[in-house]
Motif scaffolding. Structure first.
Motif, mmCIF file in Angstrom:
data_model
loop_
_atom_site.group_PDB
_atom_site.id
_atom_site.type_symbol
_atom_site.label_atom_id
_atom_site.label_comp_id
_atom_site.label_asym_id
_atom_site.label_seq_id
_atom_site.Cartn_x
_atom_site.Cartn_y
_atom_site.Cartn_z
ATOM 1 N N TYR A 1 -4.176 -3.951 -5.462
ATOM 2 C CA TYR A 1 -2.729 -4.026 -5.328
ATOM 3 C C TYR A 1 -2.062 -4.307 -6.672
ATOM 4 C CZ TYR A 1 -4.027 -4.725 -0.425
ATOM 5 O OH TYR A 1 -4.567 -4.586 0.829
ATOM 6 N N ARG B 1 0.863 -1.180 0.000
ATOM 7 C CA ARG B 1 0.000 0.000 0.000
ATOM 8 C C ARG B 1 0.900 1.230 0.000
ATOM 9 N NH1 ARG B 1 -5.116 0.456 2.268
ATOM 10 N NH2 ARG B 1 -5.324 -1.733 1.686
ATOM 11 N N THR C 1 -1.019 3.260 -4.888
ATOM 12 C CA THR C 1 -1.930 2.126 -4.773
ATOM 13 C C THR C 1 -3.228 2.526 -4.095
ATOM 14 O OG1 THR C 1 -0.022 0.654 -4.571
ATOM 15 C CG2 THR C 1 -2.173 -0.241 -3.955
#
Length: 299
Positions: free
Chosen positions: A213, A204, A208
């Protein structure tokens, strides 16, 4: 631009007419780019022939390069010199594909090998652009078999990029650069920074969005983990991390053999994100990270 693409097409014709270079023994010209790396046992459990099949399917015969993907627009009409074709040429060589030689010929003859200051570190060529802003450059258009393709390249220039350490991929490239220069301590510090972006399901970072992801960041993390272990850097969590990260990549290999670009984690399952498609960049990175000796040689 027309003269440039005429030169490309001529070079492809000459490459097709010349005796094959790729037969397990490489010319000095190609050896200089590190094509002596042997195909190793996979670091993760992947369909190796599927990886090769997918990459070969993206090859455009009349151009001598790979397009980014077969289905998703605009990737299905885009040919990325860097990073896609740069990495795919090496990945195909690792997989023993004769197409590797064709791609190398075009890259060497027309695009300075496709180097951009960052991605080449994955094949053992020093790069220092990890802290620089990136931009996309349209190099031209070409019509091949009735299909109009757009030739592009990612360039890292200018800078410095003040917040590069907020991006998982930049951290990996920086750590590999440190390893290549012999600074194992700095590489390990950067690896710990990378782990601070890991939320248990994916990385993360600033690029993102919540819940979706990037697969290639997991692949790059596996590459760095292998590189650190090979350099003798102790990573106490290595077995756990390898198991978790490999599971993600394994689950995201498609029936076509390629690796999906994005994923979600839902109800204890790893699934391709909506609109995600296997592409050349992620698949080539997986080959280099998990099947080649390149990570073991960056130290």
């Amino acid at each position: 631009m027309k003269r440039t693409w005429l030169g490309i097409l001529i070079s492809v014709v000459l490459a097709a007419a010349a005796p094959p270079l790729y037969s397990g023994v490489y010319t000095e010209e190609l050896q200089a780019y590190g094509l002596g790396h042997l195909h190793l046992e996979p670091y993760c459990r992947l369909d190796v022939q599927g990886l090769r099949r997918f990459l070969e399917a993206q090859f455009v015969e009349g151009l001598g390069l790979l397009r980014a993907s077969l289905r998703s627009y605009p990737d299905n009409v885009t040919v990325w010199i860097a990073s896609d074709n740069l990495l795919a040429a090496y990945a195909l060589a690792v997989l023993g594909s004769p197409i590797a030689e064709k791609v190398f010929r075009v890259l060497i003859a027309n695009f300075s090998m496709g180097l951009n200051g960052v991605h080449e570190i994955l094949v053992g060529i020093p790069g220092d652009g990890y802290a620089k802003p990136d931009r996309t450059v349209l190099l031209g258009e070409v019509l091949v078999g009735g299909l109009r393709l757009y030739i592009k390249k990612t360039v890292f220039a200018g800078g410095p990029m003040r917040n590069w350490w907020l991006y998982a991929d930049r951290i990996v490239y920086a750590a590999l650069s440190k390893l290549m220069s012999g600074d194992r301590a700095a590489a390990y510090v950067l690896f710990r920074r990378l782990l601070s972006l890991w939320d248990g399901h994916g990385f993360r970072d600033e690029a993102t969005p919540s819940g979706v992801y990037d697969t290639y960041k997991v692949v790059l993390a596996l590459y760095l983990l292998r590189a650190l272990e090979s350099a003798g850097v102790e990573v106490s969590e290595a077995p756990i991390l390898r198991d978790r990260w490999c599971r993600i990549v394994e689950e995201l290999q498609s029936g076509s053999g390629g690796i999906y670009t994005k994923y979600v984690y839902t109800e204890q399952r790893i699934l391709p994100a909506h609109g995600s498609d296997p592409n050349v960049e992620t698949t080539a990175m997986a080959v280099l990270a998990l099947l080649s000796s390149f990570p073991e040689d960056i130290r």
